[in-house]
Motif scaffolding. Structure first.
Motif, PDB file in Angstrom:
ATOM      1  N   ASN A 186      39.999  53.828  43.595  1.00 26.38           N
ATOM      2  CA  ASN A 186      41.010  52.780  43.727  1.00 26.38           C
ATOM      3  C   ASN A 186      40.668  51.622  42.789  1.00 26.38           C
ATOM      4  OD1 ASN A 186      42.350  54.217  45.693  1.00 26.38           O
ATOM      5  ND2 ASN A 186      41.184  53.286  47.347  1.00 26.38           N
ATOM      6  N   VAL A 187      41.686  50.845  42.426  1.00 26.29           N
ATOM      7  CA  VAL A 187      41.449  49.795  41.427  1.00 26.29           C
ATOM      8  C   VAL A 187      40.674  48.607  41.983  1.00 26.29           C
ATOM      9  CG1 VAL A 187      43.437  50.378  39.999  1.00 26.29           C
ATOM     10  CG2 VAL A 187      43.716  48.733  41.864  1.00 26.29           C
ATOM     11  N   ALA A 188      40.676  48.463  43.307  1.00 23.25           N
ATOM     12  CA  ALA A 188      39.934  47.345  43.908  1.00 23.25           C
ATOM     13  C   ALA A 188      39.149  47.860  45.113  1.00 23.25           C
ATOM     14  CB  ALA A 188      40.899  46.248  44.343  1.00 23.25           C
ATOM     15  N   THR A 218      35.084  34.093  39.523  1.00 23.12           N
ATOM     16  CA  THR A 218      36.136  34.766  38.737  1.00 23.12           C
ATOM     17  C   THR A 218      36.526  36.126  39.277  1.00 23.12           C
ATOM     18  OG1 THR A 218      35.480  33.616  36.733  1.00 23.12           O
ATOM     19  CG2 THR A 218      36.630  35.696  36.429  1.00 23.12           C
ATOM     20  N   PHE A 219      35.549  36.915  39.673  1.00 23.90           N
ATOM     21  CA  PHE A 219      35.821  38.325  39.976  1.00 23.90           C
ATOM     22  C   PHE A 219      36.190  38.592  41.437  1.00 23.90           C
ATOM     23  CE2 PHE A 219      33.202  38.248  36.186  1.00 23.90           C
ATOM     24  CZ  PHE A 219      33.950  39.042  35.343  1.00 23.90           C
ATOM     25  N   VAL A 220      36.134  37.563  42.282  1.00 17.97           N
ATOM     26  CA  VAL A 220      36.662  37.733  43.636  1.00 17.97           C
ATOM     27  C   VAL A 220      38.181  37.656  43.533  1.00 17.97           C
ATOM     28  CG1 VAL A 220      36.835  36.722  45.931  1.00 17.97           C
ATOM     29  CG2 VAL A 220      34.634  36.757  44.753  1.00 17.97           C
ATOM     30  N   LEU A 221      38.851  38.708  43.956  1.00 14.18           N
ATOM     31  CA  LEU A 221      40.303  38.761  43.754  1.00 14.18           C
ATOM     32  C   LEU A 221      41.026  37.696  44.576  1.00 14.18           C
ATOM     33  CD1 LEU A 221      40.962  42.620  43.726  1.00 14.18           C
ATOM     34  CD2 LEU A 221      40.526  41.092  41.803  1.00 14.18           C
ATOM     35  N   PRO A 247      37.382  43.917  41.513  1.00 13.67           N
ATOM     36  CA  PRO A 247      37.910  45.027  40.704  1.00 13.67           C
ATOM     37  C   PRO A 247      36.894  46.177  40.663  1.00 13.67           C
ATOM     38  CG  PRO A 247      37.988  42.954  39.477  1.00 13.67           C
ATOM     39  CD  PRO A 247      37.171  42.709  40.701  1.00 13.67           C
ATOM     40  N   ASN A 249      36.572  48.464  38.435  1.00  9.25           N
ATOM     41  CA  ASN A 249      36.055  48.795  37.103  1.00  9.25           C
ATOM     42  C   ASN A 249      35.185  47.694  36.505  1.00  9.25           C
ATOM     43  OD1 ASN A 249      38.218  47.080  36.814  1.00  9.25           O
ATOM     44  ND2 ASN A 249      38.993  48.012  34.953  1.00  9.25           N
ATOM     45  N   TRP A 250      34.858  46.690  37.301  1.00  7.79           N
ATOM     46  CA  TRP A 250      33.934  45.647  36.840  1.00  7.79           C
ATOM     47  C   TRP A 250      32.527  46.214  36.880  1.00  7.79           C
ATOM     48  CZ3 TRP A 250      31.705  41.368  40.353  1.00  7.79           C
ATOM     49  CH2 TRP A 250      31.013  40.437  39.576  1.00  7.79           C
ATOM     50  N   LYS A 251      31.696  45.830  35.903  1.00  2.00           N
ATOM     51  CA  LYS A 251      30.384  46.468  35.773  1.00  2.00           C
ATOM     52  C   LYS A 251      29.479  46.208  36.984  1.00  2.00           C
ATOM     53  CE  LYS A 251      28.738  42.641  32.973  1.00  2.00           C
ATOM     54  NZ  LYS A 251      28.598  42.154  31.613  1.00  2.00           N
TER      55      LYS A 251
ATOM     56  N   LEU B  57      39.203  43.705  31.823  1.00  2.00           N
ATOM     57  CA  LEU B  57      39.317  44.500  33.054  1.00  2.00           C
ATOM     58  C   LEU B  57      40.745  44.963  33.277  1.00  2.00           C
ATOM     59  CD1 LEU B  57      37.191  42.571  35.717  1.00  2.00           C
ATOM     60  CD2 LEU B  57      36.605  44.642  34.490  1.00  2.00           C
ATOM     61  N   VAL B 107      39.521  31.449  34.697  1.00  2.00           N
ATOM     62  CA  VAL B 107      39.842  32.878  34.785  1.00  2.00           C
ATOM     63  C   VAL B 107      39.735  33.322  36.237  1.00  2.00           C
ATOM     64  CG1 VAL B 107      39.311  35.196  33.983  1.00  2.00           C
ATOM     65  CG2 VAL B 107      38.867  33.245  32.491  1.00  2.00           C
ATOM     66  N   LYS B 108      40.738  34.015  36.694  1.00  2.00           N
ATOM     67  CA  LYS B 108      40.734  34.565  38.044  1.00  2.00           C
ATOM     68  C   LYS B 108      41.489  35.891  38.016  1.00  2.00           C
ATOM     69  CE  LYS B 108      39.753  33.863  42.463  1.00  2.00           C
ATOM     70  NZ  LYS B 108      38.337  33.890  42.880  1.00  2.00           N
ATOM     71  N   PHE B 109      40.998  36.852  38.779  1.00  2.00           N
ATOM     72  CA  PHE B 109      41.680  38.142  38.836  1.00  2.00           C
ATOM     73  C   PHE B 109      42.340  38.326  40.196  1.00  2.00           C
ATOM     74  CE2 PHE B 109      38.463  38.809  35.565  1.00  2.00           C
ATOM     75  CZ  PHE B 109      39.232  39.369  34.563  1.00  2.00           C
ATOM     76  N   SER B 110      43.311  39.219  40.235  1.00  2.00           N
ATOM     77  CA  SER B 110      44.006  39.502  41.484  1.00  2.00           C
ATOM     78  C   SER B 110      44.441  40.956  41.500  1.00  2.00           C
ATOM     79  CB  SER B 110      45.216  38.574  41.621  1.00  2.00           C
ATOM     80  OG  SER B 110      45.793  38.717  42.898  1.00  2.00           O
ATOM     81  N   PRO B 115      45.461  48.798  46.780  1.00  2.00           N
ATOM     82  CA  PRO B 115      44.261  49.210  46.030  1.00  2.00           C
ATOM     83  C   PRO B 115      44.384  50.609  45.426  1.00  2.00           C
ATOM     84  CG  PRO B 115      43.652  48.214  48.119  1.00  2.00           C
ATOM     85  CD  PRO B 115      45.138  48.368  48.150  1.00  2.00           C
ATOM     86  N   SER B 116      45.176  51.474  46.032  1.00  2.00           N
ATOM     87  CA  SER B 116      45.256  52.844  45.516  1.00  2.00           C
ATOM     88  C   SER B 116      46.297  53.013  44.411  1.00  2.00           C
ATOM     89  CB  SER B 116      45.540  53.812  46.660  1.00  2.00           C
ATOM     90  OG  SER B 116      46.723  53.428  47.324  1.00  2.00           O
ATOM     91  N   ILE B 120      45.059  45.710  38.692  1.00  2.00           N
ATOM     92  CA  ILE B 120      44.314  44.455  38.626  1.00  2.00           C
ATOM     93  C   ILE B 120      45.023  43.560  37.615  1.00  2.00           C
ATOM     94  CG2 ILE B 120      42.108  43.395  37.941  1.00  2.00           C
ATOM     95  CD1 ILE B 120      41.901  44.878  40.567  1.00  2.00           C
TER      96      ILE B 120
END
Lengths: 302, 229
Positions: A186-188, A218-221, A247, A249-251, B57, B107-110, B115-116, B120
């Motif tokens: 899954n993407v997240a 930053t990486f917390v959705l 995410p 796919n984040w390292k 990403l 920068v912020k992600f969502s 999820p499936s 992102i």
């Protein structure tokens, strides 16, 4: 009618079969260099045709299939092409009837089937994995007590590199018959952490500090929103549970440890900076008969 | 060969150290330094698609804004702000290669969708403007978003998701994009970009996607299938 009659084959008796099969020396004596050359050219042509078809499949299907799936698919196509060319040209080359070739093929398949059940089982499981594709190269998976990054997915086995760099080779039938967890399907992905604070600390203040860290990280959705709440009140501490999505796919989500190293020290430092401390384990002990403890008041006064 | 640019937040410098060119950048404390092993004829500093930092990403940009109610058949043009990322490109032999990307924008992600099956997104929160607002071109760009409700139900819109591979970015007095959002139902909307340059932003930015050697397969925009709220 026997089974050969169904296919209208011309093998009336075993003696005919024997007469059809000449000795090895006779077979090879009847082959001319030209026929051998045509046979070899045919195989080379099939190989080149296989490469061309594989290339076209890769170009046209690369956005639909994963690399492992493409590798196995193109490999099967190339193998089938070569087998077809051999199947067509070999009877003529060795001057054998189709019946003899079929009988030989059945015998070979039977021998391979009996002696290599495990290999075939792995191959079938490999094809099933190819079809279902529960993971691909680069995914972090856990299966049968092994966790690591998938290095390659092959027809008979899957190769995994664990986080401590160990190479693990797992037969396909073993993977297919057990549970597989894929961190990247899954993407997240949601991560959960627990932080204990002292009884005398302000819970709302602690929650606010942690929420602020998650908000600015930053990486917390942003969505789904992270959550911080009291999940337990233990003998020593008030436990705050932190739920946050990242995410896949984040390292740092390649494994759980990297993310913990990135997140937890920030939370600890911020809480401590605000005077909120991690509790020590403590017990209050009550005695049934209160013991009399002599106090040396004289030494205290000194 | 030397080059230098400096403002209160950004400093870019190229210095020749005995035949080896050193590139240095300082963007509000985010520093980058590297040596260049080749010569070049020009250096370009341009806005790029805002989906590259801190690492690639996603190629989707999501802009969240105050709710807007759109009736069936209605059309409305609004202005939104979006984050600006700045790319440094080196040109040599008719070829332009990306060297560096940096940004002053947060920068912020969502996650858009589940999820499936979702995607992102690079998330950015903007106010909703009916007149062109003032923007800091180093930090934020201006998007003109034309919203059209082609569905049969009144729909609330509070976010828009865009595929950066179909993005057309322009610069001049400001950094700008022109986009369209067609609402097909309360759950589905289609977002696209216009290739026409705004009047005050005549210059087309370099597509970082193309500069990196990726081929663009999607110029048809993005279907938002997880709602517009």
């Amino acid at each position: 009618m026997n089974i050969l009659g169904l296919f209208n084959l011309t093998v009336p008796s075993a003696t005919d079969v024997e007469s059809t099969v000449t000795s090895d020396n006779d077979i090879f004596a009847s082959i001319s260099p030209r026929e051998i050359l045509i046979f070899i050219v045919g195989i080379i042509a099939a190989y080149i045709l296989g490469l061309v078809i594989s290339h076209h499949i890769r170009v046209r299907m690369s956005h639909r299939l994963k690399k492992d799936q493409l590798d196995i698919l193109t490999g099967i196509i190339r193998a089938v092409l070569i087998i077809v060319v051999i199947g067509i040209s070999l009877p003529g080359l060795l001057d054998l009837s189709v019946t003899i070739i079929l009988i030989g093929l059945v015998a070979i398949i039977a021998i391979i089937g009996v002696s290599s059940q495990k290999v075939i089982s792995n191959m079938v499981a490999g094809l099933a994995l190819l079809y279902e594709s529960p993971f691909a190269t680069g995914d972090f998976i856990s299966t049968g007590g092994v966790s690591g990054t998938v290095v390659s997915v092959r027809l008979f086995s899957v190769r995994i590199r664990t986080t401590d760099g160990v190479y693990v080779h797992i037969p396909n039938d073993q993977i297919y018959s057990t549970t597989v967890s894929n961190n990247h399907a899954n993407v997240a992905r949601r991560y959960v952490y627990s932080v204990g604070i002292r009884y005398q600390d302000d819970v709302k203040k602690a929650e606010g500090i942690i929420e602020k860290i998650l908000e600015t990280y930053t990486f917390v959705l942003k969505n789904p929103a992270p959550a911080v709440f009291v999940s337990d009140i233990t003998a020593d501490s008030v436990v705050l549970m932190i739920r946050a999505w990242f995410p896949s796919n984040w390292k740092l989500t390649q494994d759980d440890i990297s993310l913990s190293i990135a997140i937890l020290p920030r939370i600890k430092d911020a809480l401590e900076a605000a005077g909120i401390e991690m509790p020590y384990a403590q017990r209050v002990i009550w005695f049934a008969n209160q013991p009399t403890i002599p106090i040396d008041t004289a030494s205290k006064q000194r | 060969m030397g080059f230098s640019y400096a403002d209160p937040n950004i400093r870019i410098q190229l210095t020749d150290n005995a035949g080896l060119i050193k590139y240095e950048r300082d963007c509000a404390g985010q520093k980058e330094s590297r040596y260049l092993g080749r010569t070049f004829s020009a250096i370009h500093i341009l806005p790029v698609e805002p989906v590259n930092l801190p690492e690639t990403l996603t190629h989707f940009l999501e802009i969240s804004f105050p709710s807007l109610l759109i009736s069936p058949g209605a059309e409305q043009t609004v202005y939104l702000k979006f984050p600006v990322e700045i790319g440094v490109f080196l040109e040599s032999g008719g070829k332009t290669d990306p060297l560096d990307v940096f940004s002053l924008a947060p920068v912020k992600f969502s996650l858009y969708g589940s999820p499936s099956s979702g995607v992102i997104t690079r998330w950015y929160e903007s106010d909703l403007y009916t007149d062109i607002p003032v923007t800091d071109p180093h930090r934020e760009g201006l998007m003109s978003l034309h919203i059209k409700n082609s569905g049969t139900e009144t729909t609330t819109v509070s976010r828009a998701v865009f595929d950066s591979s179909s993005m057309s970015l322009f610069y001049g007095d400001r950094v700008a994009m022109t986009a369209t959002m067609e609402i097909l139902s309360p759950l589905i909307a289609h977002t696209t970009f216009s290739d026409t340059a705004p009047a005050d932003c005549p210059n087309r930015a370099i597509d970082l996607y193309l500069a990196r050697g990726f081929s663009i397969t999607n110029r048809k925009g993005y279907f938002m299938e997880a709602g517009t709220i």
